[in-house]
Motif scaffolding. Structure first.
Motif, short mmCIF file in Angstrom:
data_model
loop_
_atom_site.label_atom_id
_atom_site.label_comp_id
_atom_site.label_asym_id
_atom_site.label_seq_id
_atom_site.Cartn_x
_atom_site.Cartn_y
_atom_site.Cartn_z
N GLY A 191 5.07 -22.28 -49.29
CA GLY A 191 6.43 -21.77 -49.46
C GLY A 191 7.34 -22.76 -50.17
O GLY A 191 8.16 -22.38 -51.01
N VAL A 192 7.20 -24.05 -49.83
CA VAL A 192 8.02 -25.08 -50.48
C VAL A 192 7.64 -25.20 -51.95
O VAL A 192 8.51 -25.33 -52.82
N ARG A 193 6.34 -25.17 -52.23
CA ARG A 193 5.91 -25.29 -53.62
C ARG A 193 6.41 -24.13 -54.47
O ARG A 193 6.88 -24.32 -55.60
N ASN A 194 6.30 -22.93 -53.94
CA ASN A 194 6.80 -21.77 -54.69
C ASN A 194 8.30 -21.84 -54.89
O ASN A 194 8.83 -21.38 -55.91
N ARG A 231 -7.12 -26.65 -56.88
CA ARG A 231 -6.64 -27.32 -55.68
C ARG A 231 -5.80 -26.36 -54.85
O ARG A 231 -5.04 -25.57 -55.39
N PRO A 232 -5.93 -26.44 -53.53
CA PRO A 232 -5.08 -25.61 -52.67
C PRO A 232 -3.65 -26.15 -52.68
O PRO A 232 -3.42 -27.27 -53.16
N PRO A 233 -2.67 -25.40 -52.16
CA PRO A 233 -2.80 -24.10 -51.48
C PRO A 233 -2.88 -22.95 -52.48
O PRO A 233 -2.47 -23.08 -53.62
N PHE A 234 -3.40 -21.82 -52.00
CA PHE A 234 -3.57 -20.65 -52.83
C PHE A 234 -2.70 -19.52 -52.31
O PHE A 234 -2.39 -19.45 -51.13
N VAL A 235 -2.34 -18.65 -53.24
CA VAL A 235 -1.61 -17.44 -52.87
C VAL A 235 -2.65 -16.37 -52.58
O VAL A 235 -3.20 -15.75 -53.49
N VAL A 236 -2.95 -16.18 -51.32
CA VAL A 236 -3.98 -15.22 -50.91
C VAL A 236 -3.29 -13.98 -50.38
O VAL A 236 -2.44 -14.08 -49.48
#
Length: 283
Positions: free
Chosen positions: A190-193, A246-251
């Motif tokens: 959430g922070v990355r997005n 690399r993670p995280p992924f939007v699943v």
């Protein structure tokens, strides 16, 4: 039956429809180019190859495909800036855009077999493993590396044409480092997005800064650098996980199934004994 179903089921309908659309686009290009068709043809060819490779090759990597799709308008607006600044002797933006549309139609659809006219899809889809990671390989590593090199090359070329200044070069380098750090040491999803929303904010801010200082290449340098850094930092480049993202992924989350309520059993009304007289119904 809709138009989409008709193009998918009828082989010749798809070929005729998309072939006619390509012919119309090429006719528009010839009309706009006038007597300078041979001079503007290279930009048409570059745009067509760019789109074809994007849909047929780059689409094997989900992250690279999304990043390179963002460059559609970025490339177009950058070429418009180059045309307005009169850095080239020939117009480049319109031929490139028409070429991209033609290449997108050719590369984005199937032209032979039973699926003629349907949207082209990669036969191999990404599969999320049980440990929450995706497969890699040298092919994905090569695709992402090539895309990053192309982005840095376009960012450098537009700087040389629009604003070859140390400040613009510093913006390109800082943007690449920022994109790399964001995906190399990512925070929570959430922070990355949320931090990704900073990219267009800085882009529009640099439009005003570059316009005021006469360095029109600054905003595009920021965008190209960040996108290249995302591809570099968001991938494993060595070891057994070479090419893996690399993670995280939007699943996509799984939809929660609603439980069907069981119908309540109807309570049987007690019957009166046979030897007991029933009361007459009220009228």
């Amino acid at each position: 039956m809709g138009v989409k179903d008709l193009l998918k089921n009828d082989v010749w309908a798809g070929r005729i429809f998309y072939g006619t659309l390509i012919a119309v686009l090429l006719g528009v290009f010839a009309w706009l180019a006038g007597g300078r068709i041979l001079e503007t043809l290279p930009f048409l060819a570059i745009g067509a190859v760019y789109a074809f490779v994007l849909y047929r090759v780059v689409s094997q990597s989900g992250r690279a495909f999304v990043v390179m799709q963002w460059t559609l308008l970025l490339n177009y607006f950058t070429l418009i800036s180059i045309d307005v600044s009169d850095r080239l002797a020939i117009p480049a933006s319109a031929p490139w855009f028409v070429g991209f549309l033609v290449g997108g139609i050719i590369g984005g659809h199937v032209w032979s077999g039973r699926g003629t006219g349907a949207e082209f899809r990669q036969p191999r889809k990404r599969v999320l493993k049980e440990d929450g990671t995706y497969d890699g390989g040298w092919r994905l590593a090569l695709i992402n590396a090539a895309c990053a090199v192309v982005l840095l090359a376009m960012g450098t070329v537009q700087l040389l044409l629009l604003s070859p200044t140390p400040a613009s070069v510093a913006v390109l380098a800082a943007a690449t480092l920022a994109g790399w750090a964001l995906f190399r040491f990512p925070p929570r999803l959430g922070v990355r997005n949320g931090l990704l929303l900073v990219i267009p904010v800085v882009f529009f801010a640099l439009i005003f800064v570059g316009g005021a200082s006469g360095q029109m290449g600054m905003p595009a340098a920021w965008a190209y650098g960040v996108l290249a850094g995302i591809l570099i930092g968001g991938r494993y480049w060595s070891g057994p996980r070479l090419g893996a993202p690399r993670p995280p992924f939007v699943v996509p989350g799984h939809r929660r199934r609603r439980r069907k309520r069981r119908p309540k059993a109807k309570q049987a009304t007690p019957r009166a004994p046979k030897n007991q007289a029933t009361e007459p119904a009220a009228r």
